[in-house]
Scaffold this motif. Structure first.
Motif, PDB file in Angstrom:
ATOM      1  N   ASP A   1      30.316 -37.855  37.764  1.00  0.00           N
ATOM      2  CA  ASP A   1      30.844 -37.493  39.083  1.00  0.00           C
ATOM      3  C   ASP A   1      31.781 -36.286  38.998  1.00  0.00           C
ATOM      4  O   ASP A   1      32.820 -36.224  39.664  1.00  0.00           O
ATOM      5  N   ALA A   2      31.388 -35.309  38.191  1.00  0.00           N
ATOM      6  CA  ALA A   2      32.245 -34.150  37.951  1.00  0.00           C
ATOM      7  C   ALA A   2      32.555 -33.386  39.237  1.00  0.00           C
ATOM      8  O   ALA A   2      33.634 -32.819  39.388  1.00  0.00           O
ATOM      9  N   GLY A   3      31.620 -33.375  40.188  1.00  0.00           N
ATOM     10  CA  GLY A   3      31.819 -32.613  41.411  1.00  0.00           C
ATOM     11  C   GLY A   3      32.740 -33.254  42.429  1.00  0.00           C
ATOM     12  O   GLY A   3      33.035 -32.646  43.467  1.00  0.00           O
ATOM     13  N   GLU A   4      33.220 -34.444  42.154  1.00  0.00           N
ATOM     14  CA  GLU A   4      34.136 -35.109  43.067  1.00  0.00           C
ATOM     15  C   GLU A   4      35.548 -34.554  42.919  1.00  0.00           C
ATOM     16  O   GLU A   4      35.991 -34.236  41.818  1.00  0.00           O
ATOM     17  N   CYS A   5      36.264 -34.459  44.022  1.00  0.00           N
ATOM     18  CA  CYS A   5      37.631 -33.927  44.034  1.00  0.00           C
ATOM     19  C   CYS A   5      38.548 -34.767  43.151  1.00  0.00           C
ATOM     20  O   CYS A   5      38.424 -36.002  43.102  1.00  0.00           O
ATOM     21  N   CYS A   6      39.486 -34.100  42.483  1.00  0.00           N
ATOM     22  CA  CYS A   6      40.454 -34.817  41.648  1.00  0.00           C
ATOM     23  C   CYS A   6      41.584 -35.414  42.472  1.00  0.00           C
ATOM     24  O   CYS A   6      42.377 -36.203  41.966  1.00  0.00           O
ATOM     25  N   GLY A   7      41.699 -34.976  43.746  1.00  0.00           N
ATOM     26  CA  GLY A   7      42.739 -35.515  44.610  1.00  0.00           C
ATOM     27  C   GLY A   7      43.920 -34.609  44.834  1.00  0.00           C
ATOM     28  O   GLY A   7      44.808 -34.931  45.633  1.00  0.00           O
ATOM     29  N   PHE A   8      43.954 -33.456  44.152  1.00  0.00           N
ATOM     30  CA  PHE A   8      45.137 -32.609  44.299  1.00  0.00           C
ATOM     31  C   PHE A   8      45.158 -31.914  45.659  1.00  0.00           C
ATOM     32  O   PHE A   8      45.900 -32.302  46.558  1.00  0.00           O
ATOM     33  N   GLY A   9      44.381 -30.863  45.808  1.00  0.00           N
ATOM     34  CA  GLY A   9      44.271 -30.202  47.117  1.00  0.00           C
ATOM     35  C   GLY A   9      45.559 -29.588  47.629  1.00  0.00           C
ATOM     36  O   GLY A   9      45.768 -29.521  48.848  1.00  0.00           O
ATOM     37  N   GLY A  10      46.443 -29.160  46.744  1.00  0.00           N
ATOM     38  CA  GLY A  10      47.675 -28.524  47.187  1.00  0.00           C
ATOM     39  C   GLY A  10      48.569 -29.466  47.972  1.00  0.00           C
ATOM     40  O   GLY A  10      48.944 -30.546  47.505  1.00  0.00           O
ATOM     41  N   ALA A  11      48.899 -29.075  49.206  1.00  0.00           N
ATOM     42  CA  ALA A  11      49.766 -29.891  50.046  1.00  0.00           C
ATOM     43  C   ALA A  11      49.120 -31.217  50.411  1.00  0.00           C
ATOM     44  O   ALA A  11      49.817 -32.159  50.806  1.00  0.00           O
ATOM     45  N   PHE A  12      47.802 -31.311  50.277  1.00  0.00           N
ATOM     46  CA  PHE A  12      47.109 -32.574  50.560  1.00  0.00           C
ATOM     47  C   PHE A  12      47.690 -33.714  49.722  1.00  0.00           C
ATOM     48  O   PHE A  12      47.882 -34.825  50.215  1.00  0.00           O
TER      49      PHE A  12
END
Length: 238
Positions: free
Chosen positions: A157-168
């Motif tokens: 699932d390498a293409g899944e977001c790690c959750g960071f997203g800056g201010a997210f």
């Protein structure tokens, strides 16, 4: 070739080894690297959080500082994407030509074997901006496969977001932690010693969670791996 380095404010403030690695790498390949001391933030964070007036000022500053350069390289896919997509909308004009490091190496210089040696098992995490905004595809993987003594792990699932997203990650902490926990679980499952990416901001999130778990997995920017050729330079890539 004369190359201007846009190091990004995250790297400048928190991960200076990444910028130094880019310089070592490009100079080893025979290119002159120029650093403009007047560079500041590209405005990516301001743009993505709705502070467009402030972002416009930073975009204008970026154009002023780098306007005289034909080739600009950055070790940050998120910043490269911001310059390409946001700056024209913010300033009403064009944007200086900015290449993310791996696309510069593969597409402009035409190289995948940069003479690196890195004797570790490595998992590569494609960041959201590298996948969806810069469309890097398999360029980073092609570079990693050419590194001597490097064992490339297959990250599920390498293409899944790690959750960071800056201010997210600040505004939606629970979601960010949940996504990060999934990513860390997959990284640990590969048996990798190192997880790498083309954005230090995402590596800060992943690496922070790995550190708190004492997982024994290091988060290292791809540039540091590509710059490593021996024991001394490998120590820099930790």
């Amino acid at each position: 070739m004369r190359v201007a380095l846009f190091v990004s404010c995250v790297n400048d403030a928190l991960y200076p080894r990444t910028g130094r690695a880019v310089v070592r790498l490009l100079e080893r390949l025979g290119h002159e690297v120029v650093f403009e001391p007047g560079q500041t933030c590209c405005g990516q964070v301001h743009w993505s959080t709705g502070y467009h007036r402030e972002a416009a000022g930073l975009a204008a500053r970026f154009a002023e500082v780098f306007g005289g350069h034909e080739t600009i390289v950055t070790p940050s896919a998120s910043c490269a994407a911001a310059v390409r997509t946001a700056h024209p909308r913010l300033t009403g004009g064009g944007a200086p030509p900015v290449y993310e490091l791996t696309e510069f190496l593969v597409d402009v210089l035409g190289v995948t074997d940069v003479g690196a040696r890195y004797p570790h098992r490595v998992a590569y995490q494609p960041t959201c901006h590298s996948l969806r905004a810069c469309a890097l595809g398999d360029r980073p993987l092609r570079l990693l496969r050419a590194v001597r003594d490097l064992e490339l792990a297959d990250l599920p699932d390498a293409g899944e977001c790690c959750g960071f997203g800056g201010a997210f990650a600040l505004k939606n902490a629970d979601t960010a932690v949940a996504l990060g926990a999934d990513k860390v679980r997959h990284v640990r499952g590969t048996g990798a010693e190192v997880v790498c990416a083309v954005d230090d901001s995402c590596l800060a999130h992943i690496g922070g969670m790995l550190s708190r778990l004492r997982a024994g997995v290091r988060a290292v920017h791809l540039a540091q791996i590509l710059a490593a050729t021996g024991p001394g330079e490998e120590a820099e890539a930790r």
